[in-house]
Design a protein around this motif. Sequence first.
Motif, mmCIF file in Angstrom:
data_model
loop_
_atom_site.group_PDB
_atom_site.id
_atom_site.type_symbol
_atom_site.label_atom_id
_atom_site.label_comp_id
_atom_site.label_asym_id
_atom_site.label_seq_id
_atom_site.Cartn_x
_atom_site.Cartn_y
_atom_site.Cartn_z
ATOM 1 N N MET A 35 0.821 -1.205 0.000
ATOM 2 C CA MET A 35 0.000 0.000 0.000
ATOM 3 C C MET A 35 0.856 1.256 0.000
ATOM 4 O O MET A 35 0.463 2.284 -0.565
ATOM 5 C CB MET A 35 -0.938 0.003 1.210
ATOM 6 N N GLU A 72 -7.955 -1.446 -3.936
ATOM 7 C CA GLU A 72 -7.090 -1.888 -2.847
ATOM 8 C C GLU A 72 -7.483 -1.277 -1.501
ATOM 9 O O GLU A 72 -7.308 -1.897 -0.459
ATOM 10 C CB GLU A 72 -5.625 -1.535 -3.159
ATOM 11 N N GLU A 73 -8.012 -0.069 -1.531
ATOM 12 C CA GLU A 73 -8.280 0.657 -0.293
ATOM 13 C C GLU A 73 -9.726 0.552 0.156
ATOM 14 O O GLU A 73 -10.027 0.807 1.339
ATOM 15 C CB GLU A 73 -7.895 2.128 -0.480
ATOM 16 N N SER A 74 -10.632 0.147 -0.734
ATOM 17 C CA SER A 74 -12.050 0.115 -0.354
ATOM 18 C C SER A 74 -12.811 -0.962 -1.120
ATOM 19 O O SER A 74 -13.893 -0.730 -1.639
ATOM 20 C CB SER A 74 -12.700 1.483 -0.601
ATOM 21 N N SER A 84 -10.341 -2.257 3.216
ATOM 22 C CA SER A 84 -9.062 -2.294 2.497
ATOM 23 C C SER A 84 -8.531 -3.718 2.502
ATOM 24 O O SER A 84 -8.898 -4.530 3.372
ATOM 25 C CB SER A 84 -8.044 -1.368 3.170
#
Length: 233
Positions: A35, A72-74, A84
Amino acid sequence: MHNRLGQHPMYSRLTNLQNLRTFMKYHVFAVWDFMSLLKALQREVTGLTVPWREAPVNPKLTRLINEIVLGEESDLDHLGRPCSHYSLYLQAIQEVDADSFLVRQFVQNQDFSTLPEALRNIVSYHLDLSSQGQTYEVAASFFYGRERIIPKMFSSILDVIEGTDLQCQALIYYLKRHIEVDSLEHGPMALECVNILCDTAAKEERAHQVAMESLLHREALWNFIAEEMSTGN
């Protein structure tokens, strides 16, 4: 190198709960610093300043990175909740009662002295690249060192785990989700980002150097985890 990583002997040891816990305790660091690479790319190719200014790059590149960040985040977890991929992995760790203290402590304090040397070398490499590397170098690590190899590695891991009676639904979902998304969506997007950014022969050459460095660090991580498994830690 990709074939070597896709067939690493560590995978064959993921047949019991203790080894699975060991794997997840350390692999989560790769989930986290992934990330950092992605957010470094977003910082450089999208408009993140306040007051807002449009990023002085190819708008197609901006769209590609933002779409990868969105996933990737949500993404949705195995229960259909926004989450995530890092948080999903922590759920998977909790599900099998693996140790998350080491990574939680590190993420909070950024104290490298708390990490074993092999793990410290791997994490520091990618964090240094995220904070100091050229954008095309970060993209090369992100694609060649992560997105391109993940479907093959995770397929090998999944094959072993699904051949056991281990109860780890969140981890299985995490692996399947990445195999699907990285092979069909994020992998091709990340490759396109690399191709846009590597607009000279010199950048292409350096990108391949960074890619090899990232892959060697991944192999070092797998070797370290395998050694931890063999000692029963």
